[in-house]
Scaffold this motif. Structure first.
Motif, PDB file in Angstrom:
ATOM      1  N   LEU A 117       1.241   5.561  -0.515  1.00 44.27           N
ATOM      2  CA  LEU A 117       0.621   6.888  -0.524  1.00 44.27           C
ATOM      3  C   LEU A 117       1.414   7.770  -1.492  1.00 44.27           C
ATOM      4  O   LEU A 117       2.635   7.817  -1.427  1.00 44.27           O
ATOM      5  CB  LEU A 117       0.658   7.476   0.887  1.00 44.27           C
ATOM      6  N   TYR A 156       0.704   2.544   5.613  1.00 38.66           N
ATOM      7  CA  TYR A 156       1.291   2.504   4.266  1.00 38.66           C
ATOM      8  C   TYR A 156       2.671   1.862   4.318  1.00 38.66           C
ATOM      9  O   TYR A 156       3.363   1.941   5.336  1.00 38.66           O
ATOM     10  CB  TYR A 156       1.398   3.927   3.691  1.00 38.66           C
ATOM     11  N   LYS A 184       0.856  -1.189   0.000  1.00 38.18           N
ATOM     12  CA  LYS A 184       0.000   0.000   0.000  1.00 38.18           C
ATOM     13  C   LYS A 184       0.893   1.240   0.000  1.00 38.18           C
ATOM     14  O   LYS A 184       1.778   1.374   0.848  1.00 38.18           O
ATOM     15  CB  LYS A 184      -0.888  -0.018   1.236  1.00 38.18           C
TER      16      LYS A 184
END
Length: 379
Positions: A9, A100, A7
């Motif tokens: 950002l 993240y 994940k």
């Protein structure tokens, strides 16, 4: 290759034009093969954002730079700018979906200093919530030169916050140190990944007698489009496809159409298949903006570029590429029909250079990030 889906950002703010967002989305397309990506973006938006697996995006209330005063302003709001900043902060807080595995920031700390408070605030929250996840910077190969003290502040921010600086460029064309004097101070964190361009076509169609004249995504360049339309009658064997900015007003488009004196001109306000049009074109004429040049080089289309005087970065890139024979430069005096006609004929008939430029930046950057995340997770 990847043990689990990651994940990431991604923060990208355009204060003028669309180039930064377009490049970022090409990287996100590659990242989405192994990661869910949350994009925070602002500035001028695209009419349609891509649909990718695990891709979420937040468009912040717009803040732009007023070219006349050099002040920040919010074009869509009557509120004081402080309120717009607060609105942005609240929107970011609602959007974030922790944790993240990595953060990517486009351009900062080499630019976007006006957004420093927002960006450093985001970094602090990331450190608080995700400890030592890597923060990557994604920056073009040419900067607007800054005073030494400003460069020293940039170096300090890189050393404090940034794991790797990914440069979208090819050192065989331009070296980062040509516009950033303190490059040696961050050379251990600097990686050239190549220019970021859309994937190449599977097959190469045959070129037609077509000239694509484009303004790019900004608001400048109408004079170039006018000149091309006025030159078209001298080149009756070529079709002129004149592409205005998607931001061109109805009045501007009507004014261009009123200049048409020959049947070989078509004016459109947006091309969804710009690269495909270039693949079949004999020539591109443009302002030489970042993304347009990438499309032109990736499709190996002969090109004329009329550099925008207000942007030293584009001027230097155009100069470097013209030195290698990839494009020819237009000056203000070349914009008369007779001279532009000559320039067009010369550009179409000169042999295309053999040199190959590194254009696979999105894939290269995505692969390197995957390796770094995997290494950090297993350490």
């Amino acid at each position: 290759m990847h043990s689990k889906r990651r994940k990431i950002l991604f923060y990208c703010q355009s204060l003028v034009g669309l180039g930064h967002l377009t490049s970022s989305l090409l990287v996100i397309r590659e990242l989405s093969t192994y990661a869910d990506v949350d994009l925070i973006h602002g500035g001028q938006g695209l009419q349609q954002m891509p649909e990718l697996p695990g891709f979420r995006h937040l468009r912040l209330p717009t803040i732009l730079i007023d070219s006349a005063t050099d002040e920040l302003y919010a074009p869509d709001s009557d509120d004081p700018i402080e309120n717009v900043w607060a609105e942005r902060a609240a929107a970011i807080e609602r959007f974030l979906d922790w944790p993240y595995d990595a953060v990517i920031v486009e351009f900062f700390p080499f630019g976007r200093r006006r957004l420093k408070k927002e960006i450093l605030g985001l970094f602090a929250t990331v450190r608080q919530r995700c400890a030592a996840v890597p923060i990557f910077c994604f920056v073009r190969e040419i900067l607007v030169p800054a005073p030494l003290d400003a460069e020293q502040r940039m170096v300090k921010l890189v050393r404090e916050h940034i794991h790797t600086v990914f440069v979208r460029g090819d050192p065989n064309i331009v070296h980062f140190e040509e516009t950033f004097a303190l490059t040696a101070d961050i050379s251990d964190r600097l990686v050239y990944v190549g220019y970021v361009s859309p994937p190449l076509p599977g097959q190469w169609p045959i070129r037609q007698n077509k000239i694509v004249v484009s303004q790019g995504g900004g608001e400048i360049g109408m004079n170039l489009l006018r000149s091309a339309i006025q030159t078209a009658p001298l080149l009756a064997e070529y079709q002129f496809l004149v592409v205005t900015s998607s931001r061109a007003s109805t009045t501007e488009i009507t004014e261009l159409q009123a200049l048409i004196r020959s049947e070989n001109v078509k004016v459109v306000s947006f091309l969804s298949n710009f690269q495909e049009e270039l693949l079949t074109a004999a020539l591109s004429i443009s302002l030489g903006g970042d993304n347009t040049l990438m499309d032109v080089i990736c499709t190996r289309t002969p090109a004329l570029a009329f550099p925008y005087g207000g942007n030293s970065e584009q001027g230097l890139r155009i100069q470097k590429l013209s030195g290698k024979g990839f494009i020819s430069v237009l000056s203000q005096t070349d914009l008369t029909p007779a001279l532009l006609c000559t320039k067009i004929r010369v550009a179409i008939n000169q042999p295309y250079p053999d040199e190959i430029i590194a254009m696979n930046g999105a894939v290269e950057m995505s692969n390197r990030i995957a390796l770094i995340i995997d290494e950090l997770v297993t350490v």
